[in-house]
Scaffold this motif. Structure first.
Motif, PDB file in Angstrom:
ATOM      1  N   LEU A   1      -2.544  -4.600  -9.443  1.00  0.00           N
ATOM      2  CA  LEU A   1      -2.636  -3.133  -9.527  1.00  0.00           C
ATOM      3  C   LEU A   1      -3.250  -2.605  -8.238  1.00  0.00           C
ATOM      4  CD1 LEU A   1      -3.931  -2.772 -13.188  1.00  0.00           C
ATOM      5  CD2 LEU A   1      -1.582  -2.610 -12.341  1.00  0.00           C
ATOM      6  N   PHE A   2      -2.804  -1.451  -7.772  1.00  0.00           N
ATOM      7  CA  PHE A   2      -3.271  -0.909  -6.488  1.00  0.00           C
ATOM      8  C   PHE A   2      -3.044  -1.979  -5.419  1.00  0.00           C
ATOM      9  CE2 PHE A   2      -5.859   0.508 -10.082  1.00  0.00           C
ATOM     10  CZ  PHE A   2      -5.605   1.864 -10.061  1.00  0.00           C
ATOM     11  N   ALA A   3      -1.813  -2.474  -5.381  1.00  0.00           N
ATOM     12  CA  ALA A   3      -1.500  -3.721  -4.662  1.00  0.00           C
ATOM     13  C   ALA A   3      -1.527  -3.578  -3.150  1.00  0.00           C
ATOM     14  CB  ALA A   3      -0.121  -4.220  -5.110  1.00  0.00           C
ATOM     15  N   GLY A   4      -1.487  -2.342  -2.617  1.00  0.00           N
ATOM     16  CA  GLY A   4      -1.440  -2.173  -1.166  1.00  0.00           C
ATOM     17  C   GLY A   4      -0.266  -2.962  -0.601  1.00  0.00           C
ATOM     18  N   CYS A   5      -0.493  -3.550   0.575  1.00  0.00           N
ATOM     19  CA  CYS A   5       0.591  -4.308   1.209  1.00  0.00           C
ATOM     20  C   CYS A   5       0.587  -5.757   0.763  1.00  0.00           C
ATOM     21  CB  CYS A   5       0.453  -4.213   2.721  1.00  0.00           C
ATOM     22  SG  CYS A   5      -1.094  -4.937   3.309  1.00  0.00           S
TER      23      CYS A   5
ATOM     24  N   PRO B   1      -9.357  -0.176  -9.327  1.00  0.00           N
ATOM     25  CA  PRO B   1      -9.174   1.231  -8.947  1.00  0.00           C
ATOM     26  C   PRO B   1     -10.088   1.608  -7.791  1.00  0.00           C
ATOM     27  CG  PRO B   1      -9.583   1.005 -11.304  1.00  0.00           C
ATOM     28  CD  PRO B   1      -9.843  -0.327 -10.692  1.00  0.00           C
ATOM     29  N   PRO B   2      -9.591   2.392  -6.822  1.00  0.00           N
ATOM     30  CA  PRO B   2     -10.463   2.853  -5.753  1.00  0.00           C
ATOM     31  C   PRO B   2     -11.632   3.640  -6.349  1.00  0.00           C
ATOM     32  CG  PRO B   2      -8.159   3.401  -5.294  1.00  0.00           C
ATOM     33  CD  PRO B   2      -8.212   2.874  -6.690  1.00  0.00           C
ATOM     34  N   CYS B   3     -12.797   3.504  -5.729  1.00  0.00           N
ATOM     35  CA  CYS B   3     -14.004   4.133  -6.247  1.00  0.00           C
ATOM     36  C   CYS B   3     -14.013   5.616  -5.880  1.00  0.00           C
ATOM     37  CB  CYS B   3     -15.207   3.440  -5.625  1.00  0.00           C
ATOM     38  SG  CYS B   3     -16.652   3.569  -6.613  1.00  0.00           S
TER      39      CYS B   3
ATOM     40  N   PRO C   1       6.857   1.422  -7.144  1.00  0.00           N
ATOM     41  CA  PRO C   1       6.283   2.136  -6.001  1.00  0.00           C
ATOM     42  C   PRO C   1       5.842   3.537  -6.398  1.00  0.00           C
ATOM     43  CG  PRO C   1       8.670   2.246  -5.899  1.00  0.00           C
ATOM     44  CD  PRO C   1       8.331   1.523  -7.180  1.00  0.00           C
ATOM     45  N   GLY C   2       4.921   3.636  -7.342  1.00  0.00           N
ATOM     46  CA  GLY C   2       4.546   4.968  -7.829  1.00  0.00           C
ATOM     47  C   GLY C   2       3.134   4.984  -8.365  1.00  0.00           C
ATOM     48  N   ASP C   3       2.793   6.141  -8.939  1.00  0.00           N
ATOM     49  CA  ASP C   3       1.463   6.377  -9.497  1.00  0.00           C
ATOM     50  C   ASP C   3       1.260   5.518 -10.743  1.00  0.00           C
ATOM     51  OD1 ASP C   3      -0.849   7.403 -10.550  1.00  0.00           O
ATOM     52  OD2 ASP C   3      -0.196   9.508 -10.497  1.00  0.00           O
TER      53      ASP C   3
ATOM     54  N   ALA D   1       3.758  -5.422  -9.579  1.00  0.00           N
ATOM     55  CA  ALA D   1       2.800  -4.850  -8.623  1.00  0.00           C
ATOM     56  C   ALA D   1       2.987  -3.341  -8.670  1.00  0.00           C
ATOM     57  CB  ALA D   1       3.062  -5.375  -7.213  1.00  0.00           C
ATOM     58  N   VAL D   2       1.876  -2.599  -8.672  1.00  0.00           N
ATOM     59  CA  VAL D   2       1.948  -1.130  -8.696  1.00  0.00           C
ATOM     60  C   VAL D   2       1.218  -0.586  -7.467  1.00  0.00           C
ATOM     61  CG1 VAL D   2       1.446   0.965 -10.008  1.00  0.00           C
ATOM     62  CG2 VAL D   2       1.921  -1.180 -11.226  1.00  0.00           C
ATOM     63  N   GLU D   3       1.906   0.243  -6.705  1.00  0.00           N
ATOM     64  CA  GLU D   3       1.315   0.815  -5.494  1.00  0.00           C
ATOM     65  C   GLU D   3       2.052   2.103  -5.170  1.00  0.00           C
ATOM     66  OE1 GLU D   3      -1.271   0.338  -3.204  1.00  0.00           O
ATOM     67  OE2 GLU D   3      -0.374   2.170  -2.427  1.00  0.00           O
TER      68      GLU D   3
HETATM   69  C1  LIG Z   1      -7.996  -1.013  -1.364  1.00  0.00           C
HETATM   70  S1  LIG Z   1      -6.296  -0.680  -1.389  1.00  0.00           S
HETATM   71  C2  LIG Z   1      -5.626  -2.164  -2.079  1.00  0.00           C
HETATM   72  C3  LIG Z   1      -5.510  -3.309  -1.146  1.00  0.00           C
HETATM   73  C4  LIG Z   1      -4.790  -4.492  -1.716  1.00  0.00           C
HETATM   74  N1  LIG Z   1      -5.474  -5.067  -2.868  1.00  0.00           N
HETATM   75  C5  LIG Z   1      -4.605  -5.562  -0.644  1.00  0.00           C
HETATM   76  O1  LIG Z   1      -5.298  -6.571  -0.701  1.00  0.00           O
HETATM   77  O2  LIG Z   1      -3.776  -5.371   0.263  1.00  0.00           O
HETATM   78  C6  LIG Z   1      -6.107   0.437  -2.753  1.00  0.00           C
HETATM   79  C7  LIG Z   1      -4.693   0.908  -2.960  1.00  0.00           C
HETATM   80  O3  LIG Z   1      -4.616   1.707  -4.137  1.00  0.00           O
HETATM   81  C8  LIG Z   1      -3.519   2.599  -3.953  1.00  0.00           C
HETATM   82  N2  LIG Z   1      -3.616   3.663  -4.983  1.00  0.00           N
HETATM   83  C9  LIG Z   1      -4.567   4.624  -5.078  1.00  0.00           C
HETATM   84  N3  LIG Z   1      -4.334   5.415  -6.141  1.00  0.00           N
HETATM   85  C10 LIG Z   1      -3.201   4.953  -6.742  1.00  0.00           C
HETATM   86  C11 LIG Z   1      -2.462   5.361  -7.896  1.00  0.00           C
HETATM   87  N4  LIG Z   1      -2.832   6.422  -8.628  1.00  0.00           N
HETATM   88  N5  LIG Z   1      -1.359   4.657  -8.238  1.00  0.00           N
HETATM   89  C12 LIG Z   1      -0.971   3.573  -7.491  1.00  0.00           C
HETATM   90  N6  LIG Z   1      -1.637   3.154  -6.380  1.00  0.00           N
HETATM   91  C13 LIG Z   1      -2.742   3.830  -6.011  1.00  0.00           C
HETATM   92  C14 LIG Z   1      -3.711   3.064  -2.517  1.00  0.00           C
HETATM   93  O4  LIG Z   1      -2.502   3.598  -1.973  1.00  0.00           O
HETATM   94  C15 LIG Z   1      -4.157   1.758  -1.823  1.00  0.00           C
HETATM   95  O5  LIG Z   1      -3.083   1.095  -1.207  1.00  0.00           O
END
Ligand SMILES: C[S@@+](CC[C@H](N)C(=O)[O-])C[C@H]1O[C@@H](n2cnc3c(N)ncnc32)[C@H](O)[C@@H]1O
Length: 392
Positions: free
Chosen positions: A9-13, A73-75, A52-54, A30-32
């Motif tokens: 979750l919040f998979a980034g790249c 989840p981002p803080c 590739p969505g919310d 993977a959700v990003e």
């Molecule tokens: C810290 S990064 C993740 C990095 C990843 N774990 C890695 O190792 O490459 C957090 C990610 O959460 C995504 N993100 C934030 N809010 C989101 C949402 N509502 N739905 C999906 N992705 C979300 C951001 O775009 C960002 O890429």
């Protein structure tokens, strides 16, 4: 050996997925929501299992059962106000996270977050959920890990939480340290990971190519030296860089070269316009590592020259110094991405992906610690006869 299924979750790249996949976990979702980051993930691990969505738009029906969920989840913040319960609207991403845990019912989940996370209301809420709420089946272990202690050439501290319902799983022990104590290895250095790359990259731009991801054309796919791109600093900037020795920063600039904003701020922000050191791990790579005014991101190569200004400040020897910031390629290697990782997006998008990632070496150390629990758990679920046969 089992092949545990994994949701990122919040998979980034995909930084975290690299480490877990290397230890035998199989990504099934993977959700990003950042399209370029999701495309980079897809270019390396396949598009079929990427949403590739919310995360809030993913329906319950789209959430499969999985053995492990990784990613947190981002803080939202570190204020003392609110956020203490899941119903607070600012907690939407945590609610989503809990929804995934409830639906996928993983044996283990791993949350990574900023080092200050344990000071956040979100962290208190998580502890409460594990105590008597939605996560009460899980035993938590948590702490702040430094990527350098796990063989990554970067000092990057992250809070890691491992929740498990197949027995408490401790955080992995450090394998490296600054002083090389016991049987630990010494910290990896910048020289180990970027020494030997061309000092003067030829191009300022990514190659002109496009690829289709999720039905959209995007810049890429780029790999390896495609990302070794230089910037075009002004003569004044080059002049400034030339005064900064390894480990130094804005305080090494002669007064006449100080921008007003720094001249009027004689203390603080010590690492801006800093220069890295060859024989140490790098500082934390952030999303704007390509801007020298944002941190210690000047190339480590510098040798003192003859020229001294009126205040005794030395300029580097231009023949033996590299006056530029690190390139995207160098930043990706410091973040522990493989040389042949495939990237999608503009220069700024790729920098954001790199700076946001969990270094794969840190992720791999966590995955290696967790992996045996899955083999044991799957063994226990086998009939006794087969357990004995498998043990031999
Ligand atoms: C810290 S990064 C993740 C990095 C990843 N774990 C890695 O190792 O490459 C957090 C990610 O959460 C995504 N993100 C934030 N809010 C989101 C949402 N509502 N739905 C999906 N992705 C979300 C951001 O775009 C960002 O890429």
């Amino acid at each position: 050996m089992t092949t545990p299924s994994m949701i990122d979750l919040f998979a980034g790249c995909g930084g975290m997925t690299i480490g877990f996949a290397a230890e035998g976990f199989k990504p099934i979702l993977a959700v990003e929501w950042d399209k370029a980051a999701a495309a980079t993930y897809a270019a390396n691990f396949g598009e079929g299992h990427v949403i590739p969505g919310d995360i809030a738009q993913v329906s319950d029906e789209e959430i499969p059962e999985a053995d492990i969920i990784i990613g947190g989840p981002p803080c939202q913040g570190f204020s003392n106000l609110g956020l203490k319960n899941l119903d607070d609207p600012r907690n939407q991403l945590w609610r989503e996270y809990m929804r995934f845990v409830a639906k996928a019912h993983p044996k283990v989940f791993v949350i990574e977050n900023v080092d200050r996370f344990s000071k956040s209301p979100e962290f208190q809420m998580l502890l409460a959920e594990a105590d008597h709420g939605a996560l009460r089946e899980y035993e938590l272990r948590f702490g702040v890990l430094n990527a350098a202690d796990y063989g990554v050439a970067q000092r990057r501290k992250r809070t890691i939480i491992i929740g498990s319902r197949i027995g408490a799983i401790e955080l992995p022990a450090a394998t490296h340290d600054r002083q090389q104590e016991g049987n630990r290895q010494p910290w990896k250095t910048l020289r180990d990971v970027i020494g030997g790359l061309p000092a003067h990259p030829a191009s300022t731009e990514l190659p002109d190519s496009r690829g289709e991801f999720f039905g959209e054309l995007m810049p890429g796919v780029f790999t390896g030296l495609d990302l070794h791109i230089r910037r075009t600093p002004t003569l004044k900037s080059l002049d400034r860089y030339s005064f900064v020795p390894p480990g130094g920063g804005r305080f090494d600039l002669p007064a006449q070269l100080l921008p007003n904003c720094w001249a009027n701020k004689p203390t603080g922000t010590t690492d801006v316009m800093g220069r890295l050191r060859w024989d140490s791990p790098s500082v934390t790579i952030r999303t704007e590592f390509f801007k020298p005014e944002k941190g210690q991101y000047l190339h480590p190569q510098w040798e003192r020259g003859e020229w001294v200004d009126e205040f005794g400040k030395h300029r580097g020897n231009p023949a033996k110094s590299v006056d530029r910031v690190i390139t995207h390629y160098e930043a990706s290697l410091i973040q522990d991405f493989p040389h042949d990782y495939r990237w999608v997006g503009t220069k700024i998008q790729i920098a954001r992906q790199i700076g946001n990632a969990v270094p794969s070496g840190l992720a791999r150390a966590i995955a290696r610690q967790i992996r045996p629990y899955f083999d044991e758990a799957s063994l226990i679920s086998e009939p006794l006869e087969r357990q004995l046969a498998l043990i031999g």
